[in-house]
Design a protein around this motif. Structure first.
Motif, PDB file in Angstrom:
ATOM      1  N   HIS A   4      -7.918  82.508 -38.011  1.00  0.00           N
ATOM      2  CA  HIS A   4      -8.126  83.965 -37.900  1.00  0.00           C
ATOM      3  C   HIS A   4      -9.577  85.330 -38.342  1.00  0.00           C
ATOM      4  O   HIS A   4      -9.033  85.971 -38.149  1.00  0.00           O
ATOM      5  CB  HIS A   4      -6.674  84.650 -38.151  1.00  0.00           C
ATOM      6  CG  HIS A   4      -5.226  85.360 -37.130  1.00  0.00           C
ATOM      7  ND1 HIS A   4      -4.449  84.663 -36.888  1.00  0.00           N
ATOM      8  CD2 HIS A   4      -6.138  85.793 -36.079  1.00  0.00           C
ATOM      9  CE1 HIS A   4      -4.484  85.748 -36.055  1.00  0.00           C
ATOM     10  NE2 HIS A   4      -5.194  86.728 -35.183  1.00  0.00           N
ATOM     11  N   ASP A  27       2.179  85.623 -34.249  1.00  0.00           N
ATOM     12  CA  ASP A  27       2.179  84.445 -35.279  1.00  0.00           C
ATOM     13  C   ASP A  27       2.989  84.381 -35.988  1.00  0.00           C
ATOM     14  O   ASP A  27       3.753  85.148 -35.969  1.00  0.00           O
ATOM     15  CB  ASP A  27       0.728  84.922 -36.441  1.00  0.00           C
ATOM     16  CG  ASP A  27      -0.047  84.704 -37.285  1.00  0.00           C
ATOM     17  OD1 ASP A  27       0.615  83.169 -37.638  1.00  0.00           O
ATOM     18  OD2 ASP A  27      -1.384  85.205 -37.322  1.00  0.00           O
ATOM     19  N   ASP A  31      -1.026  88.008 -41.962  1.00  0.00           N
ATOM     20  CA  ASP A  31      -2.162  88.277 -41.732  1.00  0.00           C
ATOM     21  C   ASP A  31      -3.004  89.373 -42.721  1.00  0.00           C
ATOM     22  O   ASP A  31      -3.987  89.824 -42.016  1.00  0.00           O
ATOM     23  CB  ASP A  31      -2.986  87.984 -40.555  1.00  0.00           C
ATOM     24  CG  ASP A  31      -3.217  86.195 -40.792  1.00  0.00           C
ATOM     25  OD1 ASP A  31      -2.158  85.354 -41.486  1.00  0.00           O
ATOM     26  OD2 ASP A  31      -3.599  85.302 -39.256  1.00  0.00           O
ATOM     27  N   HIS A  43      -8.496  83.834 -43.991  1.00  0.00           N
ATOM     28  CA  HIS A  43      -7.162  84.025 -42.756  1.00  0.00           C
ATOM     29  C   HIS A  43      -6.102  84.410 -42.916  1.00  0.00           C
ATOM     30  O   HIS A  43      -5.617  85.306 -41.952  1.00  0.00           O
ATOM     31  CB  HIS A  43      -7.318  82.191 -42.406  1.00  0.00           C
ATOM     32  CG  HIS A  43      -6.645  81.446 -43.437  1.00  0.00           C
ATOM     33  ND1 HIS A  43      -5.054  81.318 -42.546  1.00  0.00           N
ATOM     34  CD2 HIS A  43      -6.301  80.622 -44.134  1.00  0.00           C
ATOM     35  CE1 HIS A  43      -4.404  80.389 -43.598  1.00  0.00           C
ATOM     36  NE2 HIS A  43      -5.105  80.447 -44.605  1.00  0.00           N
ATOM     37  N   GLY A  44      -6.450  84.849 -44.020  1.00  0.00           N
ATOM     38  CA  GLY A  44      -4.592  85.351 -44.472  1.00  0.00           C
ATOM     39  C   GLY A  44      -5.049  87.057 -44.430  1.00  0.00           C
ATOM     40  O   GLY A  44      -3.575  87.812 -45.199  1.00  0.00           O
TER      41      GLY A  44
END
Length: 193
Positions: A4, A27, A31, A43-44
C-alpha cells in the motif's frame, strides 16, 4: 499491485493536478500508522503521510471494512480526528452495502476522488493470498457493491494492492483481485474493444 505504500506517490501526483482528492479506501486496516521499525514510510502509514502533505480532502475520505489487530486501544482515533468516515467491518456484516454507497456518493460529490482497494479488505476465505490477513471481513459481492457504487463519480485513479500469490496456491486471490481491478477500470467509462 505492490504494497500500500504505492498510494503515496500516486496521490502526490494526483493532488498536484487536481488538488486534494476524496478517497474510498477498502481495507482491513486504516494505514494511518506513524512509524514501524523507525521508518515513516511503510505499508501501514501511507494515509497519514498523505494527510500531512494535504493530498486528501479529509472530509471526503471513507474507509470501509476496517478491522484487525492493532497496538492502539482506539485504532480509529486518528482517522476520526482528521474527519474520515470509518466503516468497521462489523457494520457491513450480512447486509447489502448499496445504502452505504448511496451515502458515500453524496459525500464524494462531483469533485475528484480515488479508489484504493487493499485485497485484505476481503475475508481470507475468499482472498487468503495477502500479507496481513484478518478474519470476518467483506465478501466479493460486497466488494462489487462498493466498486459499482462509485460508478459515475469523478474517479481520477484507482489501485488494488497487497495481493501476494505465493500465499495462495489456488490462485483465487489473484483471480479475485484481477476481476475487482477490471471492475474499477471500467467505471469511468473506459471504451473496450
Amino acid at each position: 499491485g505492490g504494497d500500500h505504500t504505492i498510494i503515496y506517490p500516486i496521490l502526490q501526483a494526483l493532488a498536484a493536478k487536481h488538488g486534494p482528492v476524496g478517497l474510498v479506501h477498502v481495507d482491513a486496516h486504516t494505514d494511518t500508522g506513524d512509524t514501524a521499525l523507525g521508518q515513516r514510510i511503510y505499508h501501514g502509514s501511507p494515509f497519514r503521510r498523505c494527510v500531512e502533505e494535504g493530498l486528501l480532502d479529509c472530509g471526503r475520505v471513507v474507509q470501509i471494512g476496517i478491522r484487525g489487530s492493532s497496538y492502539d486501544p482506539d485504532t480509529h482515533k486518528y482517522c476520526r480526528e482528521q474527519g474520515f468516515r470509518v466503516v468497521p467491518a462489523e457494520e457491513c456484516w450480512m447486509k447489502s452495502l448499496e445504502p452505504l454507497m448511496r451515502e458515500v456518493r453524496a459525500q464524494m460529490g462531483e469533485r475528484p476522488m480515488y479508489i484504493s482497494f487493499d485485497i485484505d479488505g476481503l475475508d481470507p476465505a475468499y482472498a487468503p493470498g495477502t500479507g496481513t490477513p484478518e478474519i470476518a471481513r467483506l465478501t466479493p459481492a460486497q466488494a462489487l457493491e462498493i466498486i459499482r457504487g462509485c460508478k459515475g463519480l469523478n474517479i481520477v485513479g484507482c489501485d488494488l494492492v497487497e495481493v501476494a500469490p505465493m500465499y495462495d496456491v489456488s490462485g483465487n486471490t489473484a483471480f479475485l483481485g484481477a476481476n475487482l481491478l477490471f471492475e474499477m477500470c471500467v467505471l469511468p467509462g473506459v471504451k473496450t474493444l
